[in-house]
Design a protein around this motif. Structure first.
Motif, PDB file in Angstrom:
ATOM      1  N   VAL A 241       0.843  -1.204   0.000  1.00  0.00           N
ATOM      2  CA  VAL A 241       0.000   0.000   0.000  1.00  0.00           C
ATOM      3  C   VAL A 241       0.874   1.248   0.000  1.00  0.00           C
ATOM      4  O   VAL A 241       0.613   2.210  -0.745  1.00  0.00           O
ATOM      5  CB  VAL A 241      -0.951  -0.002   1.214  1.00  0.00           C
ATOM      6  CG1 VAL A 241      -1.710   1.322   1.301  1.00  0.00           C
ATOM      7  CG2 VAL A 241      -1.938  -1.168   1.113  1.00  0.00           C
ATOM      8  N   LEU A 242       1.906   1.260   0.819  1.00  0.00           N
ATOM      9  CA  LEU A 242       2.816   2.403   0.855  1.00  0.00           C
ATOM     10  C   LEU A 242       3.497   2.585  -0.507  1.00  0.00           C
ATOM     11  O   LEU A 242       3.635   3.719  -0.997  1.00  0.00           O
ATOM     12  CB  LEU A 242       3.866   2.199   1.944  1.00  0.00           C
ATOM     13  CG  LEU A 242       4.927   3.304   2.080  1.00  0.00           C
ATOM     14  CD1 LEU A 242       4.267   4.637   2.403  1.00  0.00           C
ATOM     15  CD2 LEU A 242       5.948   2.937   3.147  1.00  0.00           C
ATOM     16  N   ALA A 243       3.900   1.489  -1.114  1.00  0.00           N
ATOM     17  CA  ALA A 243       4.520   1.573  -2.436  1.00  0.00           C
ATOM     18  C   ALA A 243       3.547   2.151  -3.459  1.00  0.00           C
ATOM     19  O   ALA A 243       3.943   2.937  -4.342  1.00  0.00           O
ATOM     20  CB  ALA A 243       4.991   0.187  -2.879  1.00  0.00           C
ATOM     21  N   ALA A 244       2.263   1.779  -3.363  1.00  0.00           N
ATOM     22  CA  ALA A 244       1.256   2.302  -4.294  1.00  0.00           C
ATOM     23  C   ALA A 244       1.106   3.816  -4.150  1.00  0.00           C
ATOM     24  O   ALA A 244       0.948   4.532  -5.143  1.00  0.00           O
ATOM     25  CB  ALA A 244      -0.083   1.615  -4.046  1.00  0.00           C
ATOM     26  N   VAL A 245       1.165   4.299  -2.919  1.00  0.00           N
ATOM     27  CA  VAL A 245       1.088   5.747  -2.686  1.00  0.00           C
ATOM     28  C   VAL A 245       2.266   6.453  -3.350  1.00  0.00           C
ATOM     29  O   VAL A 245       2.108   7.485  -4.021  1.00  0.00           O
ATOM     30  CB  VAL A 245       1.049   6.046  -1.171  1.00  0.00           C
ATOM     31  CG1 VAL A 245       1.187   7.548  -0.921  1.00  0.00           C
ATOM     32  CG2 VAL A 245      -0.239   5.514  -0.558  1.00  0.00           C
ATOM     33  N   VAL A 246       3.457   5.891  -3.180  1.00  0.00           N
ATOM     34  CA  VAL A 246       4.658   6.483  -3.782  1.00  0.00           C
ATOM     35  C   VAL A 246       4.563   6.462  -5.309  1.00  0.00           C
ATOM     36  O   VAL A 246       4.873   7.451  -5.990  1.00  0.00           O
ATOM     37  CB  VAL A 246       5.925   5.742  -3.306  1.00  0.00           C
ATOM     38  CG1 VAL A 246       7.156   6.244  -4.054  1.00  0.00           C
ATOM     39  CG2 VAL A 246       6.107   5.903  -1.803  1.00  0.00           C
ATOM     40  N   VAL A 247       4.107   5.331  -5.854  1.00  0.00           N
ATOM     41  CA  VAL A 247       3.971   5.206  -7.309  1.00  0.00           C
ATOM     42  C   VAL A 247       2.979   6.231  -7.856  1.00  0.00           C
ATOM     43  O   VAL A 247       3.230   6.887  -8.878  1.00  0.00           O
ATOM     44  CB  VAL A 247       3.534   3.772  -7.679  1.00  0.00           C
ATOM     45  CG1 VAL A 247       3.081   3.696  -9.135  1.00  0.00           C
ATOM     46  CG2 VAL A 247       4.673   2.800  -7.429  1.00  0.00           C
ATOM     47  N   GLY A 248       1.844   6.400  -7.179  1.00  0.00           N
ATOM     48  CA  GLY A 248       0.857   7.385  -7.630  1.00  0.00           C
ATOM     49  C   GLY A 248       1.385   8.802  -7.561  1.00  0.00           C
ATOM     50  O   GLY A 248       1.170   9.609  -8.472  1.00  0.00           O
ATOM     51  N   ALA A 249       2.096   9.121  -6.479  1.00  0.00           N
ATOM     52  CA  ALA A 249       2.601  10.480  -6.286  1.00  0.00           C
ATOM     53  C   ALA A 249       3.710  10.822  -7.274  1.00  0.00           C
ATOM     54  O   ALA A 249       3.736  11.916  -7.846  1.00  0.00           O
ATOM     55  CB  ALA A 249       3.102  10.653  -4.859  1.00  0.00           C
ATOM     56  N   VAL A 250       4.633   9.879  -7.497  1.00  0.00           N
ATOM     57  CA  VAL A 250       5.766  10.147  -8.389  1.00  0.00           C
ATOM     58  C   VAL A 250       5.351  10.047  -9.852  1.00  0.00           C
ATOM     59  O   VAL A 250       5.701  10.902 -10.671  1.00  0.00           O
ATOM     60  CB  VAL A 250       6.932   9.176  -8.088  1.00  0.00           C
ATOM     61  CG1 VAL A 250       8.072   9.393  -9.085  1.00  0.00           C
ATOM     62  CG2 VAL A 250       7.434   9.372  -6.665  1.00  0.00           C
ATOM     63  N   GLY A 251       4.603   8.999 -10.184  1.00  0.00           N
ATOM     64  CA  GLY A 251       4.174   8.830 -11.566  1.00  0.00           C
ATOM     65  C   GLY A 251       3.350   9.998 -12.063  1.00  0.00           C
ATOM     66  O   GLY A 251       3.474  10.422 -13.223  1.00  0.00           O
ATOM     67  N   TRP A 252       2.502  10.537 -11.187  1.00  0.00           N
ATOM     68  CA  TRP A 252       1.633  11.656 -11.555  1.00  0.00           C
ATOM     69  C   TRP A 252       2.086  12.925 -10.836  1.00  0.00           C
ATOM     70  O   TRP A 252       1.295  13.637 -10.231  1.00  0.00           O
ATOM     71  CB  TRP A 252       0.184  11.300 -11.242  1.00  0.00           C
ATOM     72  CG  TRP A 252      -0.254  10.138 -12.070  1.00  0.00           C
ATOM     73  CD1 TRP A 252      -0.252   8.826 -11.713  1.00  0.00           C
ATOM     74  CD2 TRP A 252      -0.694  10.179 -13.430  1.00  0.00           C
ATOM     75  NE1 TRP A 252      -0.667   8.041 -12.756  1.00  0.00           N
ATOM     76  CE2 TRP A 252      -0.948   8.835 -13.824  1.00  0.00           C
ATOM     77  CE3 TRP A 252      -0.909  11.204 -14.350  1.00  0.00           C
ATOM     78  CZ2 TRP A 252      -1.400   8.514 -15.100  1.00  0.00           C
ATOM     79  CZ3 TRP A 252      -1.354  10.875 -15.616  1.00  0.00           C
ATOM     80  CH2 TRP A 252      -1.601   9.547 -15.983  1.00  0.00           C
ATOM     81  N   SER A 253       3.381  13.191 -10.946  1.00  0.00           N
ATOM     82  CA  SER A 253       3.966  14.383 -10.331  1.00  0.00           C
ATOM     83  C   SER A 253       3.734  15.624 -11.174  1.00  0.00           C
ATOM     84  O   SER A 253       3.937  16.746 -10.705  1.00  0.00           O
ATOM     85  CB  SER A 253       5.474  14.186 -10.146  1.00  0.00           C
ATOM     86  OG  SER A 253       6.108  14.024 -11.409  1.00  0.00           O
ATOM     87  N   GLY A 254       3.317  15.444 -12.428  1.00  0.00           N
ATOM     88  CA  GLY A 254       3.167  16.568 -13.338  1.00  0.00           C
ATOM     89  C   GLY A 254       4.335  16.708 -14.294  1.00  0.00           C
ATOM     90  O   GLY A 254       4.309  17.553 -15.183  1.00  0.00           O
TER      91      GLY A 254
END
Length: 400
Positions: free
Chosen positions: A24-37
């Motif tokens: 779950v923590l990894a998913a949060v990081v992936v979402g935040a970094v992948g969709w950083s803009g």
């Protein structure tokens, strides 16, 4: 000693116990970094299917999906609070509500048993989130990374990315990830972002919430002057943001046609086309040939603009959703794929437009309410990725 336990005995059990929180923590990081803009970070989102496939239970899949989606759309609470001039609570409510379709689809189609069927289930989940009704909130789709991994490959690049997504949920995920992540740095080295077509000029504005709400003719004259300045830069087509013309009335139409109807300049700008049942969020073109409603938005922003429940209560109003209408329009001898604001975050509008072989992609938005969030940057990154995938020039005009 008899009571001692070696790491070989306790490590697997501890790792298994913490497996779900780590995923779950990894998913949060992936979402935040992948969709950083930043467009070149989009391939990070390709780790989501790996996490989805690695989940030990359906509940964990739900939490992984929620963590990924909420991190990717983290700018929504602030944006909603700004738009409605409300407290942060309303933004949080809509943020969580928007994630439900993504979480439900991903969790419902997950299966524990590995194999080809698992990959096909993820493919089905991706397809469902790419088109209505689930696709209405189908943001943060990993397939958007195709434009970074395979620029200029068009539908072949999309197909390669989709196949990669499926393989990332199978036993071949390491090989698939290796291939995709070899393509990523190579693409980054040779990366050239899409450019505006010759003699086209986008005009960004910084008029805040007043754009589209200030109905004074003086405001229209200011925008006419901005368009003139842009046209002076050897531009034949000038593109203004969403809502630039406000309400499209005979008075506004006459003003703009008097200014540009006698020359060779075409002005493209956002406007609201109002009738007694609601309105269309639209793009209008003004030239010597006259004015025309060029495009009617296929998917307005849910809740703030598109309010389908009003019809159920006998009320009228709100923006119309023209779901699959006018995917490509003709302008100045070119075939245009137009996208207004919210549509730039979704998958089906751009892919529907690409089926009609456009010559250029136009993105307009009135993004004053996104101040302090990553939403505008994500919109630009998505537009850039899709235009790059199909090797098309890109024109983006935003009001901030």
């Amino acid at each position: 000693m008899a009571c001692s336990v070696s790491p070989a005995h306790w490590s697997p059990s501890i790792l298994e116990r913490w497996r779900s929180p780590i995923l779950v923590l990894a998913a949060v990081v992936v979402g935040a970094v992948g969709w950083s803009g930043h467009v070149l970070t989009l391939p990070v989102a390709l780790l989501f299917p790996v996490l989805w496939s690695s989940a030990p239970s359906r509940m964990t899949v739900g939490l992984i999906s929620a963590g990924y989606f909420l991190a990717a759309s983290r700018g929504l609470p602030q944006g909603v609070a700004t738009f409605f001039a409300s407290d942060f609570g309303l933004g949080l409510l809509l943020w969580v509500g928007a994630s439900l379709s993504f979480v439900v689809v991903q969790a419902a189609l997950w299966m524990k048993r590995p194999g080809t069927e698992k990959g096909l289930r993820f493919l089905l989940a991706t397809a469902l989130m790419a088109a209505p009704p689930f696709g209405i909130t189908g943001w943060a789709q990993p397939v958007t990374a195709a434009g970074v991994l395979f620029p200029g490959w068009s539908w072949w690049g999309l197909a390669a990315t989709v196949i990669g997504l499926v393989l990332l949920t199978t036993d071949r995920w390491r090989s698939a990830l290796f291939v995709l992540y070899v393509a990523w740095p190579w693409s980054a080295v040779i990366w050239v972002p899409p450019i505006e077509p010759a003699k086209w000029k986008a005009v960004d504005l910084d008029l805040g919430r007043s754009l589209g709400r200030d109905l004074a003719l003086e405001r229209q004259r200011e925008l006419v002057e901005r368009a003139r300045l842009a046209a002076a830069e050897v531009a034949d087509v000038v593109v203004l943001p969403e809502s630039a013309l406000g309400f499209w009335t005979p008075t506004v139409e006459r003003l703009w046609h008097d200014e540009f109807g006698g020359g060779e300049i075409t002005v493209v700008a956002g406007a609201a086309i109002v009738d007694d049942k609601g309105y269309d969020n639209a793009i209008v073109a003004i030239s010597a040939a006259g004015s025309q409603i060029l495009y009617r938005e296929r998917m307005p922003v849910p809740v703030s603009m598109w309010q389908p429940w009003r019809a159920l209560t006998g009320h009228v109003g709100g923006a119309r959703a023209n779901f699959f209408a006018n995917p490509v329009v003709e302008l100045a001898g070119a075939r245009i794929a137009p996208l207004i604001c919210y549509e730039q975050l979704l998958v089906w509008p751009i892919l529907q437009s690409m089926l009609h072989a456009p010559d250029v992609v136009i993105g307009v938005g009135n993004a004053w309410w996104t101040a302090g969030s990553s939403i505008t940057d994500i919109q630009r990154a998505s537009l850039t990725a899709w235009a790059s995938l199909f090797g098309l020039p890109l024109v983006v005009a935003l009001n901030t």
